[in-house]
Design a protein around this motif. Structure first.
Motif, PDB file in Angstrom:
ATOM      1  N   PRO A   4       0.831  -1.204   0.000  1.00 12.21           N
ATOM      2  CA  PRO A   4       0.000   0.000   0.000  1.00 12.21           C
ATOM      3  C   PRO A   4       0.869   1.260   0.000  1.00 12.21           C
ATOM      4  N   GLY A   5       0.507   2.182  -0.848  1.00  9.86           N
ATOM      5  CA  GLY A   5       1.196   3.474  -0.868  1.00  9.86           C
ATOM      6  C   GLY A   5       2.520   3.466  -1.614  1.00  9.86           C
ATOM      7  N   VAL A   6       2.994   2.277  -2.027  1.00 12.07           N
ATOM      8  CA  VAL A   6       4.225   2.241  -2.817  1.00 12.07           C
ATOM      9  C   VAL A   6       3.823   2.249  -4.286  1.00 12.07           C
ATOM     10  N   ASN A   7       4.096   3.334  -4.929  1.00 15.18           N
ATOM     11  CA  ASN A   7       3.665   3.507  -6.308  1.00 15.18           C
ATOM     12  C   ASN A   7       4.218   2.408  -7.223  1.00 15.18           C
TER      13      ASN A   7
ATOM     14  N   THR B 172       7.030   3.461  -9.574  1.00  9.10           N
ATOM     15  CA  THR B 172       8.267   3.694  -8.818  1.00  9.10           C
ATOM     16  C   THR B 172       8.911   2.362  -8.453  1.00  9.10           C
TER      17      THR B 172
ATOM     18  N   LYS C 209      -0.145   3.606 -11.776  1.00  9.38           N
ATOM     19  CA  LYS C 209      -0.086   4.754 -10.871  1.00  9.38           C
ATOM     20  C   LYS C 209      -0.576   4.431  -9.470  1.00  9.38           C
TER      21      LYS C 209
ATOM     22  N   MET D  51      11.205   2.388   1.256  1.00  7.42           N
ATOM     23  CA  MET D  51      10.042   2.449   0.353  1.00  7.42           C
ATOM     24  C   MET D  51       8.750   2.070   1.080  1.00  7.42           C
ATOM     25  N   LEU D  52       8.846   1.050   1.936  1.00  4.39           N
ATOM     26  CA  LEU D  52       7.643   0.649   2.676  1.00  4.39           C
ATOM     27  C   LEU D  52       7.210   1.755   3.641  1.00  4.39           C
TER      28      LEU D  52
ATOM     29  N   LEU E 260       7.774   4.972   3.210  1.00 10.41           N
ATOM     30  CA  LEU E 260       7.167   6.022   2.389  1.00 10.41           C
ATOM     31  C   LEU E 260       5.744   5.632   2.005  1.00 10.41           C
ATOM     32  N   GLY E 261       5.560   4.360   1.738  1.00  8.58           N
ATOM     33  CA  GLY E 261       4.222   3.883   1.398  1.00  8.58           C
ATOM     34  C   GLY E 261       3.273   4.043   2.573  1.00  8.58           C
TER      35      GLY E 261
ATOM     36  N   ALA F 254       2.199   7.479   2.819  1.00  6.84           N
ATOM     37  CA  ALA F 254       1.573   8.046   1.609  1.00  6.84           C
ATOM     38  C   ALA F 254       0.196   8.646   1.879  1.00  6.84           C
TER      39      ALA F 254
ATOM     40  N   GLN G 101      18.051   4.982  -0.620  1.00  2.01           N
ATOM     41  CA  GLN G 101      18.463   5.983  -1.593  1.00  2.01           C
ATOM     42  C   GLN G 101      17.379   6.221  -2.637  1.00  2.01           C
ATOM     43  N   THR G 102      16.168   5.824  -2.285  1.00  2.00           N
ATOM     44  CA  THR G 102      15.069   5.966  -3.222  1.00  2.00           C
ATOM     45  C   THR G 102      14.905   7.409  -3.652  1.00  2.00           C
ATOM     46  N   ASP G 103      14.863   7.610  -4.913  1.00  2.90           N
ATOM     47  CA  ASP G 103      14.334   8.878  -5.373  1.00  2.90           C
ATOM     48  C   ASP G 103      12.840   8.649  -5.448  1.00  2.90           C
ATOM     49  N   ALA G 104      12.147   9.155  -4.465  1.00  2.00           N
ATOM     50  CA  ALA G 104      10.744   8.776  -4.339  1.00  2.00           C
ATOM     51  C   ALA G 104       9.827   9.773  -5.014  1.00  2.00           C
ATOM     52  N   SER G 105      10.333  10.464  -6.008  1.00  2.00           N
ATOM     53  CA  SER G 105       9.504  11.498  -6.622  1.00  2.00           C
ATOM     54  C   SER G 105       8.248  10.888  -7.247  1.00  2.00           C
ATOM     55  N   GLY G 106       8.279   9.580  -7.492  1.00  2.00           N
ATOM     56  CA  GLY G 106       7.087   8.956  -8.049  1.00  2.00           C
ATOM     57  C   GLY G 106       6.099   8.537  -6.989  1.00  2.00           C
ATOM     58  N   MET G 107       6.428   8.873  -5.731  1.00  2.00           N
ATOM     59  CA  MET G 107       5.577   8.435  -4.630  1.00  2.00           C
ATOM     60  C   MET G 107       4.146   8.889  -4.834  1.00  2.00           C
ATOM     61  N   ASP G 108       4.035  10.111  -5.314  1.00  2.00           N
ATOM     62  CA  ASP G 108       2.679  10.579  -5.526  1.00  2.00           C
ATOM     63  C   ASP G 108       2.232  10.196  -6.919  1.00  2.00           C
ATOM     64  N   SER G 109       1.164   9.478  -6.965  1.00  2.00           N
ATOM     65  CA  SER G 109       0.716   8.952  -8.239  1.00  2.00           C
ATOM     66  C   SER G 109       0.329  10.078  -9.194  1.00  2.00           C
TER      67      SER G 109
ATOM     68  N   VAL H  21       3.182  11.060 -12.012  1.00  2.00           N
ATOM     69  CA  VAL H  21       3.748  10.227 -13.062  1.00  2.00           C
ATOM     70  C   VAL H  21       2.948  10.316 -14.357  1.00  2.00           C
TER      71      VAL H  21
END
Ligand SMILES: Nc1ncnc2c1ncn2[C@@H]1O[C@H](COP(=O)(O)OP(=O)(O)OP(=O)(O)O)[C@@H](O)[C@H]1O
Ligand SMILES: [Mg+2]
Lengths: 249, 451
Positions: free
Chosen positions: A91-94, A97, A139, B407-408, B410-411, B414, B440-448, B451
């Motif tokens: 969840p929440g991991v795009n 990405t 997405k 990543m988890l 950040l998720g 989210a 080292q995630t570039d998490a710029s894609g975190m927000d759907s 993209v």
């Protein structure tokens, strides 16, 4: 490509794989069939590096590497891919990405530069189209709220993007409609190459109509009890597994 | 253990060394306010862990230090280049405070629309004291604990925002709270006042950051007054260095049909506490407070929310998420009070925590105190660890463990970060989080949406 010798695995003191042997050559496609609970997923998870299992014996060579000595991510770097029977939700991991980070992790490990963002985007969209995954799902969170079939298509998408040397597909065909079955077969066949190998774990002969395996193995009670060519799958379809127990006993 | 006598001594020391040089001498209301507060400092019971809201919080490390009062002098700072502390990519009106004192307005706020005042409280005390007195009298005087009293007793400067009736700002406002080094730790006490007149609307980003590695104690007090139909989208980012203590006390009062939407992001500091008091004073108000905190080694995050439904048909939503690693500690204390007359109240409170290590610790304590019968109220908290199946999934795709955990996390965050309506802040947050959590995630894609 892959050589498994006398592999013994247990979990919580219950032994599941009991001296399993399997040889897979480069460029080959093997199918593994077998009754529920016989250890097929256990085998695939142990190969991919799931830590909950205890490996109590045997060895696995992957492209000459001692596979079991590698960390989970190192196995992926070495070219192993597991399409899971039950892909988990993140969840929440795009999703996009996630796929990009995987691909870049593999590229970094191989000493290649990370993929340019535009290139990646073009490729992932193209592949999503090929596997019939709705672009909107790129997405979303990884597998978050995906239907069963969408999750499986997402596994195939990852496989197509990561281009593994050895792909293990654990019941990727279960719960799929006929079209999806073709998609998966298309994904697998598209990956076929002289330097790649594929293991498909399945309960259904139907998938093997589309993906013609070089070898078919039957896993019962944590051991390969019989191997043959694709005719074996047809025979299993007609006769079930019962006769093999007797043969193995 | 710091004794009661040492605590009083600490307070009186800071009170007396600072009182000399304050603005607004001769303004009776202000002198009164300060005097009352100073009296409270002397009279209020000392803070100790028998008091509910300080039960899990040790302030010994704070009280062991002596601070010097910042802000008497900001000479030489006029030419400070603040551009490197501004939120990248945010087109905004800006106000910058250094060590609690406002810098003369940067060019970007020169073109503020008519009906908007954004500037220094200290300046307004000189130029417009009558208006200020009306706002202060209306809203102030709540010196309910020693730190708020200490702030009130020494009112000197702070951010002042006034938005006139029906003015809706075309761009967000960014208020930067910086502290800049001294040999000795600084006491930084801005007094901020935000007044939105009926029907007005603003997006505000406040960021409290240490501009260098010097130690400071930030004791912010912010009062927010939302008139009927006003709407404030308020982002607060607390990210001081590891040597600093940060306390932000926020008094929010909401009139009819007003909307407050707060997003409180807290990452830095050795001790960072938020005390947020929201008062839904008139019918139909909506109050939403979202929060995200991360805590690691030698950090304590301390979140205290009091949401008080004092009028019918108001809605409140509090949703805080915490990510704890190392030996981080967090306290979440969320308290909803629904008065007898506040029928039709709708209140929800959630706190979820992700523990990345076994050695981290959280005390989470939601409370509902309900005196009306026709209400919808709920609360829930969770404390969970990373799911090994999720971790395995990521690692099986070649992502190493540190990055997978990041990543988890950040998720997990989210739900809060995707609610941020400013792209610039969302991507800043993603990078900041990834950095703090070590991947080292570039998490710029975190927000759907990106993209
Ligand atoms: N975590 C676990 N704890 C206890 N037993 C387990 C665990 N994981 C697997 N097993 C057991 O190991 C055995 C093999 O399971 P596995 O999932 O490998 O079977 P499978 O061949 O993939 O079956 P299916 O065709 O149903 O997918 C089963 O009996 C299962 O219950
Ligand atoms: Mg299985």
């Amino acid at each position: 490509m892959l050589s498994i010798k006398e592999l013994r695995v247990s979990i919580e003191q219950k032994s599941i794989l009991n001296g399993l042997n399997l040889e897979i050559g480069s460029g080959e496609v093997h199918a593994i069939m077998g009754p529920n609970g016989s250890g097929k997923s256990t085998l695939s998870q142990v190969l991919a590096g799931r830590e909950d299992y205890l490996v109590s014996g045997g060895e696995v060579l992957f492209d000459g590497l001692d596979l079991l000595a590698l960390e989970t991510e190192e196995r992926a770097h070495a070219g192993l891919f597991l399409g899971m029977q039950y892909p988990v939700e993140l969840p929440g991991v795009n999703n996009m990405t996630f796929i990009r980070e995987s691909l870049n992790a593999l590229r970094r490990a191989r000493g290649e530069p990370e993929l340019d963002a535009a290139d990646f985007l073009r490729r992932v969209r193209e592949q999503a189209q090929l596997v019939g995954l709705d672009q909107a799902l790129l997405k979303r969170g990884v597998n978050e709220g995906f239907s069963g079939g969408e999750k499986k298509r997402n596994e195939i998408l990852q496989m197509a993007m990561l281009q593994p040397k050895l792909a293990i597909l654990d019941e990727t065909d279960s719960g799929l409609d006929i079209d999806a079955l073709r998609v998966i077969a298309g994904g697998v066949n598209g990956l076929r190459a002289a330097d790649r190998s594929i293991i498909v774990i399945t309960h259904y002969q139907r998938l093997l109509d589309y993906i013609e395996p070089d070898r078919v193995h039957v896993l019962v009670g944590g051991r390969i009890v019989r191997s043959g060519d694709k005719q074996l799958a047809l025979e299993l379809e007609q006769r079930g597994y019962g006769w093999l127990d007797e043969a193995a006993a | 253990m710091i004794t009661a006598a040492q605590q009083s001594d600490w307070l009186l020391h800071h009170l007396s060394q600072s009182a000399g040089n304050l603005p607004g001498r001769g303004l009776a209301w202000l002198e009164n306010l300060r005097r009352e507060a100073a009296r409270s400092v002397a009279q209020l019971p000392v803070l100790n862990r028998k008091q509910e809201s300080w039960r899990y919080t040790s302030i010994d490390s704070l009280l062991q230090q002596r601070f010097i009062t910042a802000g008497a002098d900001i000479g030489g700072l006029e030419n400070l280049d603040i551009s490197r502390w501004m939120l990248p990519g945010l087109d905004a009106y800006r106000l910058v405070l250094v060590n609690g004192r406002c810098l003369p307005s940067p060019a970007s706020s020169a073109d503020l629309p008519e009906g908007v005042v954004l500037g220094s409280l200290r300046t307004a005390l000189a130029t417009d004291p009558d208006r200020l007195s009306a706002w202060f009298v209306r809203n102030s005087g709540r010196s309910d604990n020693l730190f708020t009293a200490l702030n009130s007793a020494l009112i000197n400067d702070g951010a002042l925002l006034h938005v006139g009736t029906d003015v809706v700002l075309d761009k967000p406002i960014e208020i930067l709270h910086l502290h800049l080094g001294h040999e000795r730790p600084l006491l930084v006490q801005p007094r901020n006042l935000l007044v939105l007149e009926p029907g007005s609307g603003v997006t505000l980003v406040e960021r409290a950051i240490g501009a260098d590695s010097s130690a400071a104690f930030h004791n912010h007090l912010t009062e927010i007054y939302l008139s009927a139909g006003a709407s404030l989208d308020h982002y607060r980012l607390q990210d001081e260095n590891q040597r600093s203590h940060h306390l932000c006390t926020l008094f929010l009062s909401q009139q009819e049909q007003s909307r407050y939407r707060g997003t409180h992001l807290s990452f830095g500091g050795v001790w960072a506490r938020t005390d947020c008091h929201a008062l839904l004073q008139q019918p139909g108000g909506e109050c939403e407070i979202n929060g995200l905190y991360t805590v690691g080694d030698e950090q304590l995050k301390d979140i205290h929310l009091r949401v008080h439904h004092a009028a019918p048909r108001c809605t409140s939503r509090e949703r805080f998420k915490g990510i704890l690693h190392g030996e981080g500690r967090a306290v979440f204390d969320g308290h909803i009070i629904v008065d007898r007359g506040a029928q039709g109240s709708d209140a929800q409170l959630r706190n979820d925590n992700l523990m990345l290590t076994r050695s981290a610790e959280v005390d989470t304590k939601p409370q509902l105190e309900i005196y009306a019968d026709d209400v919808k109220c709920s609360h829930g908290t969770t404390v969970g660890e990373v799911d090994p199946a999720q971790l395995f999934y990521l690692r099986s795709r070649g992502i190493d463990k540190a990055q997978a955990l990041s990543m988890l996390s950040l998720g997990f965050a989210a739900e809060i970060s995707n609610g941020i309506r400013l792209n610039a802040l969302r991507s800043y947050l993603a990078q900041r989080l990834a950095r703090k959590l070590g991947g080292q995630t570039d998490a710029s894609g975190m927000d759907s949406g990106n993209v």
